[in-house]
Structures are given as C-alpha cells and as structure tokens.
Design a protein around this motif. Sequence first.
Motif, mmCIF file in Angstrom:
data_model
loop_
_atom_site.group_PDB
_atom_site.id
_atom_site.type_symbol
_atom_site.label_atom_id
_atom_site.label_comp_id
_atom_site.label_asym_id
_atom_site.label_seq_id
_atom_site.Cartn_x
_atom_site.Cartn_y
_atom_site.Cartn_z
ATOM 1 N N LYS A 53 42.477 -43.654 45.658
ATOM 2 C CA LYS A 53 42.979 -42.780 46.271
ATOM 3 C C LYS A 53 43.971 -41.726 45.586
ATOM 4 O O LYS A 53 44.391 -41.239 46.805
ATOM 5 C CB LYS A 53 44.523 -43.896 46.464
ATOM 6 N N ALA A 54 43.576 -41.161 44.423
ATOM 7 C CA ALA A 54 44.542 -40.022 43.690
ATOM 8 C C ALA A 54 43.864 -38.731 44.623
ATOM 9 O O ALA A 54 42.507 -38.924 45.121
ATOM 10 C CB ALA A 54 44.210 -40.042 42.323
ATOM 11 N N MET A 55 44.310 -37.929 44.794
ATOM 12 C CA MET A 55 44.179 -36.766 45.343
ATOM 13 C C MET A 55 43.731 -35.771 44.756
ATOM 14 O O MET A 55 43.196 -35.504 44.647
ATOM 15 C CB MET A 55 45.144 -36.230 46.665
ATOM 16 N N ASN A 56 44.974 -35.955 43.457
ATOM 17 C CA ASN A 56 44.795 -34.884 42.436
ATOM 18 C C ASN A 56 43.649 -35.172 41.335
ATOM 19 O O ASN A 56 43.097 -36.720 40.983
ATOM 20 C CB ASN A 56 46.385 -34.561 41.730
ATOM 21 N N PRO A 57 42.418 -34.503 40.867
ATOM 22 C CA PRO A 57 41.539 -34.989 40.515
ATOM 23 C C PRO A 57 41.733 -35.331 38.725
ATOM 24 O O PRO A 57 41.174 -35.662 38.063
ATOM 25 C CB PRO A 57 40.353 -33.466 40.333
ATOM 26 N N ASP A 58 43.197 -34.306 38.663
ATOM 27 C CA ASP A 58 43.122 -35.260 36.920
ATOM 28 C C ASP A 58 43.950 -36.541 36.785
ATOM 29 O O ASP A 58 43.477 -37.071 35.928
ATOM 30 C CB ASP A 58 44.388 -34.175 36.477
ATOM 31 N N MET A 117 52.992 -44.453 35.220
ATOM 32 C CA MET A 117 52.381 -44.639 34.102
ATOM 33 C C MET A 117 52.859 -43.739 32.724
ATOM 34 O O MET A 117 52.871 -44.085 31.509
ATOM 35 C CB MET A 117 51.048 -43.972 33.634
ATOM 36 N N VAL A 118 53.552 -42.759 33.170
ATOM 37 C CA VAL A 118 54.514 -42.098 31.929
ATOM 38 C C VAL A 118 55.243 -43.543 31.248
ATOM 39 O O VAL A 118 55.618 -43.972 30.073
ATOM 40 C CB VAL A 118 55.106 -40.668 32.535
ATOM 41 N N GLN A 159 51.299 -37.664 29.899
ATOM 42 C CA GLN A 159 53.281 -36.269 30.072
ATOM 43 C C GLN A 159 52.214 -35.295 30.486
ATOM 44 O O GLN A 159 53.424 -34.761 31.488
ATOM 45 C CB GLN A 159 53.686 -36.422 29.007
ATOM 46 N N ALA A 160 50.821 -34.706 30.662
ATOM 47 C CA ALA A 160 50.803 -33.297 30.699
ATOM 48 C C ALA A 160 51.180 -33.195 32.615
ATOM 49 O O ALA A 160 50.580 -32.325 32.853
ATOM 50 C CB ALA A 160 49.751 -32.850 30.268
ATOM 51 N N ILE A 161 49.687 -34.440 32.713
ATOM 52 C CA ILE A 161 50.236 -34.571 34.079
ATOM 53 C C ILE A 161 50.781 -34.572 35.320
ATOM 54 O O ILE A 161 50.986 -33.155 35.856
ATOM 55 C CB ILE A 161 48.901 -35.636 34.377
ATOM 56 N N ASP A 162 52.416 -34.831 34.841
ATOM 57 C CA ASP A 162 53.053 -35.279 35.096
ATOM 58 C C ASP A 162 53.847 -33.666 35.262
ATOM 59 O O ASP A 162 54.428 -33.589 36.857
ATOM 60 C CB ASP A 162 54.124 -35.671 34.033
ATOM 61 N N GLN A 163 54.236 -33.041 33.828
ATOM 62 C CA GLN A 163 54.282 -31.740 34.144
ATOM 63 C C GLN A 163 53.729 -30.478 35.293
ATOM 64 O O GLN A 163 54.002 -30.127 35.837
ATOM 65 C CB GLN A 163 54.299 -31.486 32.851
#
Length: 166
Positions: A53-58, A117-118, A159-163
């Motif tokens: 379901k995720a849209m963002n590849p990361d 997830m964070v 955390q990097a993806i969250d940023q």
Amino acid sequence: MRKLFVFVLLAFGMVAEAQIPQPDPDTTAKHFLIVASIKNLQEVSSGQLAVQKAMNPDVKMFGQMMVKDHGDAEQKLLALAKSRGIALPAAATGGIKPDLMLAHAGAKFDQLYVHGMVSGHRNTVEIFENYATTGKDPAVKAFAQQMLPVLKHHLMEIQAIDQKLK
C-alpha cells in the motif's frame, strides 16, 4: 513458660520456612520472548501491508526490510525458545494482523505507517536494551544483544524517512 514455648515454635517455623529453597523461575525470559515474538509478527504483518500500500518508495523498501529482518528474527527467536524449553502461547506466535486503522488508512498510509514504526521501534529498542543488560537467561540475553544493532538501524532508517516525509 508457655509464651516462651510458642515463641520458640514460631521462630523455628520462620527459620525452617526460610531454609526451604524457593523456586526462582526466570519468568522474565519467557515474558521477553513473548513480547519480542509479538513485535516481530506485528512488524512482518505491517511490513507486508507497506509493500502493498505504500506510495513512497522509501516506505515500501522499509516495509520489505521489516518483512525480511523481523521474519528472520522470529525464526531465531522460536529456535531459542525451543532450546530453552520455553513454550510460547499461540497468541504470540501467529495470527497477528496489522492495525485496522493502518489497513484502512488510504492516502494517509505512509504517514501512519512511518509514525507507528518510529514509536514502535523506540519502544522495541528500549525493551531489548533492558533485557540485554538485566536479563537472567544468558542465551536470551545474548539474543537481545545480537538483535539490538539491527533494531537500532531500523530506528535510524525510519527516523530518516520520517524527516523526509515532513
């Protein structure tokens, strides 16, 4: 005299009771393994959902990493529990489904997944650090210590993806 006799009997009873060895089962090892197993299965289940379901590849790649890493960790955990004679309840070893809010998040999936997830990995790292330092069972403690770098890496990645998403 009678009071002295009763006192001696009571005192002897307390001493005798104190000398009886009390069992000291390491229930914390079982509890830790149950919690770790549930967390592994939640990560795998949510990761599978992220892959779909995720849209963002990361976020998709992170989901794939969760499926692989936590699936592998679960296999190690089950083998460890078996080798230690620790029976895990069925509720901790299967049938874990992702959060319904996450499953029906629609366009907000990436944001909800990353947020979960964070906070989830912060909690998991804390649980593993605690057992890795204070656990009684040496094999379970070694497992917690072995998994910590992987979990900390997951936390750093999410955390990097969250940023990036903010």
